[in-house]
Design a protein around this motif. Structure first.
Motif: not given
Length: 625
Positions: A363-374
């Motif tokens: 599951l996704a957390p309540a406050s997901p952190r963004p994928f580091p890009a790049p």
């Protein structure tokens, strides 16, 4: 495959649902009604109104017939105004009976129109509902974890749910018909109670045995269907491999036709015999119960005839009461049998709605952190351990390594070493059983799986050969950009699929595969180039290729990876392969054994160590000498 069904015992009686469980399953009817309402409020309202009108018509028709009979009896008891019809007409004596005939005709004609309109509305609503359920089923399946699709138990549940999505539409008409019949019963019973209250007591004799029988046989049929789900899946599997383009070559060359036919016949016959046994028992007991119902009806009919002979009832009353009792007898049976059938159907609804109750665990957390890009630093496995659900053995254990930003890492090892499992963990198709995986220090569990998937390009060895156009076969790699022809052209060029598509008669509009008319199949290597184009279509920060060149010849493989090295510059990449000509292009190589890292280094470093990698390399190189 499962054992032959003849070796499996029939459903065990003490495994059948209890009365309380049957009542609990009725809650699914409310969910079904909610689904129907969501499908179309207007059509649902229309069928309710039409059935309400139809429910009042039987008592109206019977009462009109009573009035006609009584009027005819009255006319036969008076002096005729003349010998001819015109004499009766001119006297005005026929006017009441003619109006009653017009009334009865209007009611009967209206009943036919309403029945046809109801059937039309129900058929449209059923088709829309079937589509709605299928959409909801696919939407929910898309939310579930990969483990659900790699489990035989969940596959059985999905198969049962899929069957119910297409097979429960008759229940819609049955439920609405039940409500219509109940209203009709109330109106007819009111008239019958007015004339002869005690006749109502005869009705239970006619329907209670039938109810018991239907309840019993519905439960047996459901338990048999549920018990034989694995065999039914096997039958569908044999049906598929026995007559499909993908398997035709091996079936012919290995002479599997007779074997598959015999296996299909054995499985199907066992299920047929069990179904036939239940059908024979249902029909036999049904005949007995129908005889009891007929005896109850004729006892009541005889009483009504006697009261008519003694002058307590008119002939019109006789027609009305006998017709009402006959209708009530049939309706009571239909209603109560309908309730048992609906209760039985609710057991099947449990197969559908219990599937909707399966919840994903990744599951996704309540406050997901963004994928580091790049990706700026590294991807790190920190003491990662994983075992598949409901198993005791560890696929990987205490696994620690890093993948630097912009690095190409190759995974080497024998089958079962854990290579593909690492790819599944990297893409968060599964979460580690212990330890953690981080990207630039952020745990994957802190990210939304959908965000991870949007930034990772993956091609597994068992990629799908979509029976879509060539354009859509590549476009699915970034579905929101499937109309971006420039991006599709670039991805095809990068994977060398452009030369494959150029040879197709309709180019990017060519239907691929042989499932549909005018489809054009590709060779294994050509399909693989199209699949690799999907990974390039994503323009992802992390690229994972699981046996990406297994179907390519040596020249095509060299071309693909020469292109890949250039395109992957500045991106992180993981390559899983048994071909050392592919592996040696990686910046670093991990040699896996039983889920642990046995060796690590560049191609040259590993050869110098003369360890397991060097041994495998020599074995493969010897085959080319």
């Amino acid at each position: 495959m499962t054992d032959m069904p003849g070796r499996r015992p029939p459903p065990i009686p003490d495994k059948t649902p209890t009365f309380r469980e049957r009542l609990d399953n009725l809650r699914h009817l409310g969910r079904l009604v909610a689904q129907i309402w969501r499908t179309s409020r207007w059509l649902t309202s229309a069928t309710v109104v039409l059935r309400l009108i139809a429910a009042l018509q039987p008592v109206a028709v019977l009462y009109a017939a009573k009035l006609i009979v009584d009027e005819v009896v009255r006319l036969t008891g008076i002096a005729a105004p003349g010998p001819d019809f015109i004499d009766w007409w001119n006297s005005g004596l026929l006017t009441p009976v003619l109006w009653l005939l017009v009334l009865e005709f209007s009611l009967v004609f209206a009943n036919d129109i309403i029945a046809r309109a109801t059937g039309l509305v129900d058929s449209i609503l059923s088709e829309l509902h079937s589509n709605q359920v299928s959409i909801e089923l696919m939407a929910h399946a898309a939310r579930l974890d990969l483990m659900h699709f790699e489990s035989a138990e969940y596959q059985d549940r999905l198969e049962r749910a899929r069957r119910q999505a297409a097979g429960r539409n008759a229940l819609l008409s049955q439920m609405f018909g039940q409500a219509q019949d109940i209203i009709t019963v109330l109106t007819l019973a009111g008239g019958l109670f007015f004339y002869a209250p005690w006749l109502i007591l005869l009705l239970p004799l006619s329907f209670i045995p039938s109810i018991w029988g239907e309840t019993r046989f519905n439960t047996l049929a459901y338990m048999l269907s549920r018990w034989r789900t694995p065999e039914r899946r096997e039958i569908e599997y044999i049906r598929h491999i026995g007559a499909s383009a993908e398997t035709a070559k091996e079936v012919k060359l290995f002479g599997l036709g007779d074997y598959l036919i015999d296996r299909f016949r054995t499985l199907a016959r066992q299920i047929f015999l069990e179904n036939r046994r239940i059908s024979i028992l249902r029909a036999s007991w049904g005949a007995v119960f129908a005889g009891i119902a007929s005896l109850a009806y004729y006892a009541a009919y005889g009483y009504i005839v006697w009261r008519t002979i003694t002058g307590e009832f008119t002939l019109g009353d006789l027609a009305f009461l006998s017709g009402s009792f006959l209708r009530l007898n049939g309706l009571f049976q239909r209603i109560l049998l309908g309730f048992t059938q609906i209760a039985g159907q609710s057991l099947y609804l449990d197969d559908l709605f219990s599937f909707f109750e399966i919840e994903p665990t990744v599951l996704a957390p309540a406050s997901p952190r963004p994928f580091p890009a790049p990706i700026r630093q590294e991807i790190a496995f920190e003491n990662v351990g994983f075992r598949y659900p409901e198993t005791e053995s560890w696929v990987v254990r205490n696994l620690s390594f890093t993948l630097a930003a912009g690095e190409t890492l190759a995974l080497v090892g024998e089958n079962g070493a854990g290579k593909t499992t690492i790819a599944k963990l990297l893409t968060r198709l599964y979460d580690p059983s212990e330890g953690r995986i981080t990207i630039d220090g952020i745990d994957l569990k802190e990210m939304d799986p959908r965000d991870i998937h949007a930034h990772v390009g993956v091609i597994f060895q068992d990629f799908i050969r979509y029976s879509f156009t060539a354009r859509d076969n590549i476009g699915v790699g970034r579905i929101e950009a499937r109309e971006d022809q420039e991006r599709i052209d670039l991805a095809a060029e990068q994977s060398l699929a452009d030369s494959v598509i150029a040879k197709l008669p309709k180019g990017y509009d060519q239907q691929l595969g042989r499932l549909f008319k005018q489809g054009r199949d590709l060779s294994g290597g050509e399909w693989q180039k199209v699949a690799i184009a999907r990974a390039y279509m994503r323009d992802a920060e992390l690229i994972i290729l699981d046996e990406p060149t297994a179907a390519l010849d040596a020249k095509a493989e060299a071309e693909v990876f020469a292109r890949f090295k250039n395109l992957a510059h500045g991106k992180s990449a993981v390559i899983i392969s048994h071909r050392f000509s592919t592996v040696r292009m990686a910046d670093r190589i991990l040699v896996l054994d039983n889920g642990a890292i046995l060796e690590a280094g560049t191609h040259e470093e590993l050869l110098e160590r003369a360890g397991r990698y060097a041994e495998l390399f020599e074995m493969q190189a010897a085959g080319y000498r």
